[in-house]
Design a protein around this motif. Sequence first.
Motif, PDB file in Angstrom:
ATOM      1  N   VAL A 286       6.386   7.891   3.136  1.00 49.11           N
ATOM      2  CA  VAL A 286       7.255   7.705   2.468  1.00 49.11           C
ATOM      3  C   VAL A 286       8.845   9.132   3.043  1.00 49.11           C
ATOM      4  O   VAL A 286       7.912  10.608   3.288  1.00 49.11           O
ATOM      5  N   SER A 439      -1.553   5.536  -2.702  1.00 47.97           N
ATOM      6  CA  SER A 439      -0.905   7.449  -2.441  1.00 47.97           C
ATOM      7  C   SER A 439      -0.634   7.216  -1.028  1.00 47.97           C
ATOM      8  O   SER A 439      -1.857   6.857  -0.436  1.00 47.97           O
ATOM      9  N   CYS A 440       0.633   7.263  -0.384  1.00 49.74           N
ATOM     10  CA  CYS A 440       0.272   7.684   0.955  1.00 49.74           C
ATOM     11  C   CYS A 440       0.126   8.625   1.426  1.00 49.74           C
ATOM     12  O   CYS A 440       0.031   9.615   2.508  1.00 49.74           O
ATOM     13  N   GLY A 441       0.099   9.291   0.316  1.00 47.84           N
ATOM     14  CA  GLY A 441      -0.791  11.358   0.859  1.00 47.84           C
ATOM     15  C   GLY A 441       0.213  11.712   1.027  1.00 47.84           C
ATOM     16  O   GLY A 441       0.029  13.466   1.307  1.00 47.84           O
ATOM     17  N   LYS A 442       1.371  11.838   0.805  1.00 47.82           N
ATOM     18  CA  LYS A 442       2.635  12.698   1.635  1.00 47.82           C
ATOM     19  C   LYS A 442       2.691  13.952   0.520  1.00 47.82           C
ATOM     20  O   LYS A 442       2.860  15.076   0.631  1.00 47.82           O
ATOM     21  N   CYS A 443       2.890  13.565  -0.765  1.00 47.32           N
ATOM     22  CA  CYS A 443       2.976  15.174  -1.962  1.00 47.32           C
ATOM     23  C   CYS A 443       1.743  15.094  -2.262  1.00 47.32           C
ATOM     24  O   CYS A 443       1.033  14.428  -3.105  1.00 47.32           O
ATOM     25  N   CYS A 446       0.825  12.922  -6.327  1.00 51.82           N
ATOM     26  CA  CYS A 446       0.411  12.183  -6.737  1.00 51.82           C
ATOM     27  C   CYS A 446      -1.366  12.165  -5.830  1.00 51.82           C
ATOM     28  O   CYS A 446      -1.790  11.460  -6.357  1.00 51.82           O
ATOM     29  N   SER A 484       7.103  13.926  -7.748  1.00 50.01           N
ATOM     30  CA  SER A 484       6.418  13.345  -7.202  1.00 50.01           C
ATOM     31  C   SER A 484       7.289  12.804  -5.945  1.00 50.01           C
ATOM     32  O   SER A 484       8.848  13.410  -6.503  1.00 50.01           O
ATOM     33  N   LEU A 485       7.410  12.871  -4.698  1.00 45.49           N
ATOM     34  CA  LEU A 485       8.206  12.460  -4.301  1.00 45.49           C
ATOM     35  C   LEU A 485       8.876  11.188  -4.124  1.00 45.49           C
ATOM     36  O   LEU A 485       9.801  11.139  -4.039  1.00 45.49           O
ATOM     37  N   CYS A 486       8.053  10.330  -4.982  1.00 48.63           N
ATOM     38  CA  CYS A 486       8.444   8.472  -4.605  1.00 48.63           C
ATOM     39  C   CYS A 486       8.142   8.456  -5.944  1.00 48.63           C
ATOM     40  O   CYS A 486       7.169   8.845  -7.066  1.00 48.63           O
ATOM     41  N   LEU A 488       6.142   5.967  -6.740  1.00 44.32           N
ATOM     42  CA  LEU A 488       4.192   5.399  -6.586  1.00 44.32           C
ATOM     43  C   LEU A 488       4.259   7.119  -7.784  1.00 44.32           C
ATOM     44  O   LEU A 488       3.339   6.623  -8.663  1.00 44.32           O
ATOM     45  N   GLY A 489       3.482   8.176  -7.208  1.00 45.28           N
ATOM     46  CA  GLY A 489       3.162   9.147  -7.963  1.00 45.28           C
ATOM     47  C   GLY A 489       3.994   9.026  -9.533  1.00 45.28           C
ATOM     48  O   GLY A 489       3.385   9.816 -10.324  1.00 45.28           O
TER      49      GLY A 489
END
Length: 519
Positions: A286, A439-443, A446, A484-486, A488-489
């Motif tokens: 993201v 989770s994309c793992g960025k934040c 999440c 969360s950034l997006c 999903l989380g």
Amino acid sequence: MIRVFIPLDSFAVALGADEIADELALAITRSDLDATIVRNGSHGLAWLEPLLEVETPEGRIAYGPIEPGEIAGLLKAGFLTGGQHPKRIGDIQKHPYLANQTRLTFRRCGIIDPLSLGDYRDLGGFEGLKRAIAMTPHEIVQEVTDSGLRGRGGAGFPTGVKWKTVLETEADRKYIVVNADEGDSGTFADRMIMEGDPFCLIEGMVIAGLATKATKGFIYTRSEYPVAIRIVEEAIRLAYEAGIIGKSVMGTGPAFDIEMRVGAGAYVCGEETALLESLEGKRGQVRAKPPLPAHKGFMDRPTVINNIISITSVPIILAEGAEQYKNFGTGRSRGTIPIQIAGNVKFGGLYETAFGLTLGEIVDGIGGGTASGRPVRAVQVGGPLGAYFPRELFDTPFDYEAFAARDGLIGHAGLVVFDDSVDMLKQARFAFEFCAIESCGKCTPCRIGAVRGLESVEKIIAGDRPAENIALVEDLCNTMKFGSLCALGGFTPYPVMSAITHFPEDFHGHSQPVREAAE
Ligand SMILES: Cc1cc2nc3c(=O)[nH]c(=O)nc-3n(C[C@H](O)[C@H](O)[C@H](O)COP(=O)(O)O)c2cc1C
Ligand code: SF4
């Protein structure tokens, strides 16, 4: 020549439609029958698939659900002339499930041969585009704005506003990206339109291009959709061949190219900025916003990213006018919505209707309750990150604001129905597990929150200090929601918290079987 329609839609194919088509083709050749097979899309009555239709002087007569091995019996019963048979349904358009719908976006789905430009034109195809070609970009954007169309991908953002931003952002190139990733559980509208009416998607994209001065469009879908990919790619080829797209739109407009791209199927790649990363050949992670994709999207150029249903709603808006579309719906939710009814339900399928029916009308009235015959206990609306609604909330009107007011969301309008054997504690566990895996793992909220949430729910399942662990889960949900950034989380708390709020009896640990005791 008699035409027999056998769907190529994934519903039908999964249930043997290809084998049935082969059986009929063999019978036609062997007995030299005056018949031909047309592979159409699905009408969306999933429980009747594979649904065969035969063209007779009295109209199209349907038979279903047909299983492989039944062709010989059907031929014996004279189905090629609409003969009697236990599985004869009659005119499918008169079936209440279909007759009671308001089909604007899906009006051709199931009726036409998806790869016939002639069929498409005969049922109003390209009328919207013809009108758009004669309009200025601002006029097209205004028409879409006036229609009240909001993004059908989940967030419900006004499509006209998004298009206006792209139109008014100066750049050497602009893009239209169609989000056909369709990762939500219980959703299949995007796939159905790709398999049943792909020219509508192409027409919508070209109109979006004219409206925003974009010259290239991408359709992004997932590898799990092989039939849709094949049909859309062939439709793109035919559209080039017919001069609908390419150097000049319909021979009079500017240039517009379309390309299809296929992702491996990570849920997060449906999130618009992760999708862009994937489209650019990178790992689907993201991006922080701003900048918005409308300002800096694909290759840093202004980009419209719309869900496929938002885009395919546009041709009819242009063809019949914004006012006509706006007349359907309720409150700020205008037009129609293709509701996808799935899970443990008697009459599952796609039901396009104006916004505003209550959840109960959809689940009990249209869906007919559960397939198992047991009482409905919960309905998850809006995909894996949507809230679980209990029966007490069945009076909620299907509309963005009404769902939000009850801590729910419509999302992509997919419903998954559960009977009273569902364990809501396990559903809460599933929500965290899903988020941890996808989770994309960025934040951090999440990436870490979902793993800790999963551990805490497992402790509750094991009966380990349920009250303390429920409090911890609630705390984690708060952090995920606001940190969360997006989405999903940020939305994982919806299924978890709705399960805790509406089904508290399932959260007391398996050492205290509260529900069983009450039964
Ligand atoms: C984790 C996640 C997954 C998403 N998956 C999809 C999807 O599969 N299809 C889709 O159209 N939108 C999806 N969205 C929403 C998109 O980010 C975006 O809002 C949408 O494509 C915009 O189009 P619309 O305005 O036409 O709805 C997802 C969002 C998130 C946060
Ligand atoms: S919320 Fe999850 S999926 Fe979204 S950016 Fe953060 S880690 Fe990635």
